[in-house]
Design a protein around this motif. Structure first.
Motif, PDB file in Angstrom:
ATOM      1  N   ASP A   1      37.326  -0.382  42.282  1.00 28.30           N
ATOM      2  CA  ASP A   1      36.523   0.242  41.229  1.00 28.30           C
ATOM      3  C   ASP A   1      36.885   1.709  41.059  1.00 28.30           C
ATOM      4  OD1 ASP A   1      35.202  -2.118  40.702  1.00 28.30           O
ATOM      5  OD2 ASP A   1      33.427  -1.600  41.878  1.00 28.30           O
ATOM      6  N   CYS A   2      37.024   2.405  42.166  1.00 23.64           N
ATOM      7  CA  CYS A   2      37.309   3.840  42.130  1.00 23.64           C
ATOM      8  C   CYS A   2      38.658   4.116  41.461  1.00 23.64           C
ATOM      9  CB  CYS A   2      37.299   4.402  43.551  1.00 23.64           C
ATOM     10  SG  CYS A   2      37.564   6.177  43.638  1.00 23.64           S
TER      11      CYS A   2
ATOM     12  N   THR B   1      41.275  10.974  46.981  1.00 20.77           N
ATOM     13  CA  THR B   1      39.866  11.200  46.674  1.00 20.77           C
ATOM     14  C   THR B   1      39.043   9.936  46.940  1.00 20.77           C
ATOM     15  OG1 THR B   1      40.464  12.810  44.989  1.00 20.77           O
ATOM     16  CG2 THR B   1      38.253  11.884  44.860  1.00 20.77           C
ATOM     17  N   CYS B   2      39.538   8.801  46.481  1.00 20.17           N
ATOM     18  CA  CYS B   2      38.818   7.535  46.690  1.00 20.17           C
ATOM     19  C   CYS B   2      38.727   7.206  48.177  1.00 20.17           C
ATOM     20  CB  CYS B   2      39.500   6.401  45.930  1.00 20.17           C
ATOM     21  SG  CYS B   2      39.346   6.524  44.133  1.00 20.17           S
ATOM     22  N   ASN B   3      39.815   7.453  48.934  1.00 20.46           N
ATOM     23  CA  ASN B   3      39.792   7.210  50.378  1.00 20.46           C
ATOM     24  C   ASN B   3      38.753   8.093  51.060  1.00 20.46           C
ATOM     25  OD1 ASN B   3      41.576   5.138  51.167  1.00 20.46           O
ATOM     26  ND2 ASN B   3      43.326   6.453  50.792  1.00 20.46           N
ATOM     27  N   ALA B   4      38.693   9.351  50.663  1.00 18.72           N
ATOM     28  CA  ALA B   4      37.715  10.274  51.248  1.00 18.72           C
ATOM     29  C   ALA B   4      36.290   9.815  50.949  1.00 18.72           C
ATOM     30  CB  ALA B   4      37.937  11.684  50.717  1.00 18.72           C
ATOM     31  N   ASP B   5      36.063   9.366  49.710  1.00 20.89           N
ATOM     32  CA  ASP B   5      34.734   8.869  49.344  1.00 20.89           C
ATOM     33  C   ASP B   5      34.361   7.632  50.154  1.00 20.89           C
ATOM     34  OD1 ASP B   5      34.574  10.895  47.495  1.00 20.89           O
ATOM     35  OD2 ASP B   5      34.897   9.617  45.740  1.00 20.89           O
ATOM     36  N   ALA B   6      35.318   6.722  50.327  1.00 18.09           N
ATOM     37  CA  ALA B   6      35.060   5.500  51.091  1.00 18.09           C
ATOM     38  C   ALA B   6      34.768   5.842  52.555  1.00 18.09           C
ATOM     39  CB  ALA B   6      36.254   4.556  50.998  1.00 18.09           C
TER      40      ALA B   6
ATOM     41  N   ASN C   1      39.339   5.452  35.825  1.00 19.97           N
ATOM     42  CA  ASN C   1      39.984   6.244  34.789  1.00 19.97           C
ATOM     43  C   ASN C   1      40.475   5.360  33.641  1.00 19.97           C
ATOM     44  OD1 ASN C   1      40.910   8.607  33.596  1.00 19.97           O
ATOM     45  ND2 ASN C   1      42.899   8.453  34.574  1.00 19.97           N
ATOM     46  N   LYS C   2      40.979   4.169  33.969  1.00 15.39           N
ATOM     47  CA  LYS C   2      41.448   3.247  32.933  1.00 15.39           C
ATOM     48  C   LYS C   2      40.290   2.827  32.030  1.00 15.39           C
ATOM     49  CE  LYS C   2      45.180   1.381  35.718  1.00 15.39           C
ATOM     50  NZ  LYS C   2      45.665   0.228  36.465  1.00 15.39           N
ATOM     51  N   GLN C   3      39.125   2.583  32.641  1.00  9.39           N
ATOM     52  CA  GLN C   3      37.955   2.185  31.865  1.00  9.39           C
ATOM     53  C   GLN C   3      37.526   3.305  30.938  1.00  9.39           C
ATOM     54  OE1 GLN C   3      35.179   1.139  34.928  1.00  9.39           O
ATOM     55  NE2 GLN C   3      36.102  -0.853  35.310  1.00  9.39           N
ATOM     56  N   ALA C   4      37.554   4.526  31.421  1.00  4.89           N
ATOM     57  CA  ALA C   4      37.163   5.675  30.598  1.00  4.89           C
ATOM     58  C   ALA C   4      38.123   5.830  29.421  1.00  4.89           C
ATOM     59  CB  ALA C   4      37.130   6.937  31.442  1.00  4.89           C
TER      60      ALA C   4
ATOM     61  N   ARG D   1      34.859  -2.075  51.307  1.00  4.60           N
ATOM     62  CA  ARG D   1      35.783  -0.963  51.054  1.00  4.60           C
ATOM     63  C   ARG D   1      36.804  -1.345  49.976  1.00  4.60           C
ATOM     64  NH1 ARG D   1      37.909   3.697  53.452  1.00  4.60           N
ATOM     65  NH2 ARG D   1      40.111   3.994  53.024  1.00  4.60           N
ATOM     66  N   LYS D   2      37.328  -2.579  50.062  1.00 11.81           N
ATOM     67  CA  LYS D   2      38.301  -3.046  49.062  1.00 11.81           C
ATOM     68  C   LYS D   2      37.700  -2.992  47.657  1.00 11.81           C
ATOM     69  CE  LYS D   2      41.196  -6.367  51.527  1.00 11.81           C
ATOM     70  NZ  LYS D   2      41.537  -7.791  51.629  1.00 11.81           N
ATOM     71  N   ALA D   3      36.477  -3.490  47.532  1.00 19.87           N
ATOM     72  CA  ALA D   3      35.816  -3.504  46.223  1.00 19.87           C
ATOM     73  C   ALA D   3      35.592  -2.082  45.716  1.00 19.87           C
ATOM     74  CB  ALA D   3      34.485  -4.253  46.314  1.00 19.87           C
TER      75      ALA D   3
END
Length: 113
Positions: free
Chosen positions: A68-69, A47-52, A73-76, A62-64
């Motif tokens: 974050d992406c 999902t994160c790759n598709a968004d990027a 989930n860990k932050q939530a 892209r790395k940043a």
């Protein structure tokens, strides 16, 4: 000498045929095995790759974004844990050092799986 050369040639041919037969069986064995479902992390990575890709991000940007992406989930989870511990401390009417000790204990506790 001719016998030795014939023997080596025959052995090489037999070995080659054996390897070829084994290689032909490998795709059939792989096809019969059920496909494994992607893990949660693999799904999140896709999902994160598709968004990027949609955002056309490259290099450090892209790395940043990926960092974050993937850590969102860990932050939530940590925020949910903080809310829960605060609610528990309030319910128990804890103040001062008692509250600090409770919050430290509560936030460092492992989540129930």
């Amino acid at each position: 000498m001719k016998n030795l050369l014939s023997l080596v040639t025959a052995a090489s041919l037999a070995l080659t045929l054996g390897v070829a037969a084994h290689a032909a069986d490998a795709p059939a064995a792989a096809a019969s095995a059920p496909a494994k479902a992607p893990t949660a992390q693999q799904s999140k990575m896709a999902t994160c790759n598709a968004d990027a890709k949609t955002k056309a991000l490259k290099g450090d940007e892209r790395k940043a974004f990926m960092k974050d992406c993937l850590s969102a989930n860990k932050q939530a989870k940590q925020q949910d844990k903080m809310k829960s511990c605060n609610a528990d401390a309030k319910t128990k009417a804890l103040k001062g050092d008692e509250r600090k000790a409770f919050m430290k204990s509560c936030l460092s506790a492992q989540p129930a799986a």
